[in-house]
Design an enzyme around this catalytic site. Structure first.
Site, short mmCIF file in Angstrom:
data_model
loop_
_atom_site.label_atom_id
_atom_site.label_comp_id
_atom_site.label_asym_id
_atom_site.label_seq_id
_atom_site.Cartn_x
_atom_site.Cartn_y
_atom_site.Cartn_z
CB SER A 205 -0.96 -0.05 1.19
OG SER A 205 -1.99 0.91 1.05
CD GLU A 315 -5.42 -4.00 -3.88
OE1 GLU A 315 -5.57 -3.46 -2.76
OE2 GLU A 315 -4.36 -4.57 -4.22
CG HIS A 399 -5.75 -2.51 0.55
ND1 HIS A 399 -4.98 -2.28 -0.57
CD2 HIS A 399 -5.18 -1.78 1.56
CE1 HIS A 399 -4.02 -1.44 -0.26
NE2 HIS A 399 -4.10 -1.13 1.02
#
Length: 508
Positions: A205, A315, A399
């Site tokens: 990330s 995500e 995610h």
């Protein structure tokens, strides 16, 4: 060298250039926690580039994690620990790292340096799901890093610019911390049995986004030899210095400081700074970053090292916080064209937004980064595995879900997940091995083809242990978003050319 580490059964001592460190033997690893890699960035050093930590005499204890950086999450999340934030204790004296070294290493071991995610506003290298024991067990030295976050990690203000030397980086304190940590690893890691000539920088990330920026920063050249970017996107524009300074002025105004000088800014308690909302990421300051990283990748001006880059199939779980679904829904309008790209959405507008977000913000830019002409190879992956007990509630891999498999820390999830099954653990073991193989050899396995656009080969991590090679994964949707991304890249390159011309005129 290997003989610099005294391998006591319970309290190993590493003899580093800065002084001796006493860690703890824990299973397959010698663990050293809370190791300072730079001086505390407090007082006059707030918002300055990290300074060396003074050497010490005697043996310094390295049994406890250091402070996590001051941080805050989205306003609508009551407990940020459940989404990857760090619990107390926190504080500005946060520039520490942690080392998991193989306890029985017999030769210099490959090194992996982990940059945690958290939108550059929360997180810490000490979180339990970043435990490096599995890497140490498999002969890799794992280093996790704390760095400044939020208003302390990416902050610019005219008063700070005025006091800075002409070549001093501005607004990129967190990136400078990460560079300082890599320099520490280069100079110290042999004392733990690590090989300073084999360093893999990996992150997820915001950590992955920062790695892409570091790959274009000349100051970071030579500090790592391989890179892995997990859900780091690639098309999120960096912030021009002018915009970053305007945000800094707005933050100061929110704190009641209309025309502060640098000393007044540094006098503000960090708790107050942390509570000021903002967007945090790399700044184009003309010093550390002379152009947008996207523009640099488009020009081929980046650190050319073996690269693994990939995304998760879910995500869009990021849209569940901070009003993300509403905000992104204003950017990507569900329509008939989008519905044709995503027939699995069955016309559901929210699902169209979610899938569009995944592909425009993560998958298409990852594929674009992997496709850049290079001498070294790149490998592209999609993580599409959901643990067996979670499948009814979660249709796609959220995610950050891959982290627990990469580190083999399924028992340390922060969200109260059900116990892992043998099948889950088999997937974890096989995926973890890919990361270890990459750190050792610069390639994640002979059965995973390097990425070339003509083949469009992805390693899809699904129910098949070790993954399954698929060609043209999500191709129609990614081609569609790639055309939109191409326009963004052209705009950013034009912006960078204008900035360069303006700077040249000012210099004359």
């Amino acid at each position: 060298m290997m003989d610099q580490l005294n391998r006591s059964a319970t309290s190993p001592v590493a003899h580093t250039p800065s002084g001796d460190l006493r860690g703890r033997r824990e299973g397959p690893a010698n663990v050293f926690r809370g190791v300072p890699y730079a001086a505390a960035p407090v007082g006059k050093l707030r918002w300055k580039a990290p300074q060396p930590f003074p050497a010490w005499d005697g043996v310094r204890e390295a049994a406890e994690f250091g402070l996590s950086a001051p941080q805050a999450g989205p306003a609508d999340v009551a407990d940020i620990v459940s989404i990857g934030g760090a619990p107390e204790p926190i504080g500005e004296d946060c520039l520490t790292l942690n080392v998991w070294a193989p306890a029985e290493a017999v030769a210099p071991a490959p090194v992996m340096v982990w940059l945690h995610g958290g939108s550059n506003r929360m997180g810490a290298g000490s979180l339990p799901f970043y435990d490096g024991a599995a890497f140490a067990r498999d002969g890799v030295v794992l280093v996790s890093v704390n760095y400044r976050l939020g208003q302390l990690g990416f902050f610019a203000h005219p008063a700070l610019t005025e006091e800075a030397a002409h070549d001093e980086p501005l607004g990129n304190q967190a990136l400078l911390d990460q560079i300082a940590a890599l320099e520490w690893v280069r100079d110290h890691i042999s004392a733990f049995g690590g090989d300073p000539a084999s360093i893999t920088l990996f992150g997820e990330s915001a950590g992955g986004l920062d790695i892409l920026a570091l790959m274009t920063a000349k100051r970071a050249r030579g500090l790592f030899h391989k890179a892995i970017v997990q859900s780091g996107g690639g098309w999120l524009p960096a912030t021009p210095l002018k915009t970053a300074q305007e945000r800094g002025v707005a933050a100061a105004t929110a704190l009641g400081l209309a025309l502060p000088d640098a000393s007044a800014l540094r006098a503000v308690a960090y708790e107050r700074l942390t509570n000021v909302e903002g967007a945090f990421g790399p700044v184009i300051d003309g010093r550390l970053l002379d152009r947008d990283p996207i523009s640099a990748f488009a020009r081929g001006d980046f650190t050319d090292v073996p690269l693994m880059i990939g995304v998760n199939s879910g995500e869009d779980s990021l849209l569940n916080y901070g009003g993300g679904l509403k905000r992104f829904g204003q950017l990507i309008k569900p329509n008939a064209a989008l519905a044709r790209l995503y027939p699995q959405a069955n016309g559901d507008e929210e699902q169209l937004i979610r899938l569009g977000f995944r592909d425009f913000a993560f998958a298409a830019p990852a594929r674009w980064i992997a496709s850049r002409p290079r001498r070294s190879k790149a490998w592209l992956y999609a993580f599409d595995y959901v643990e067996e007990a979670r499948r009814e509630a979660m249709p796609r891999a959220a995610h950050a879900a891959e982290i627990f498999h990469v580190f083999e820390t399924l028992d340390h999830r922060p969200d109260g997940a059900p116990s892992a099954t043998p099948a889950d653990r088999a997937i974890s073991a096989a995926m973890h091995k890919r990361w270890v193989d990459f750190a050792r050899t610069g390639a994640p396995g002979a059965d995973w083809p390097a990425y070339v656009p003509a083949d469009d080969a992805w390693m899809v991590f699904n129910d098949t242990p070790g993954g399954e090679v698929k060609y043209g994964w999500w191709k129609a949707a990614l081609d569609h978003h790639g055309r939109k991304g191409g326009l963004l890249i052209l705009l950013l390159r034009a912006r960078d050319r204008l900035r360069t011309l303006f700077s040249a005129k000012v210099a004359r």
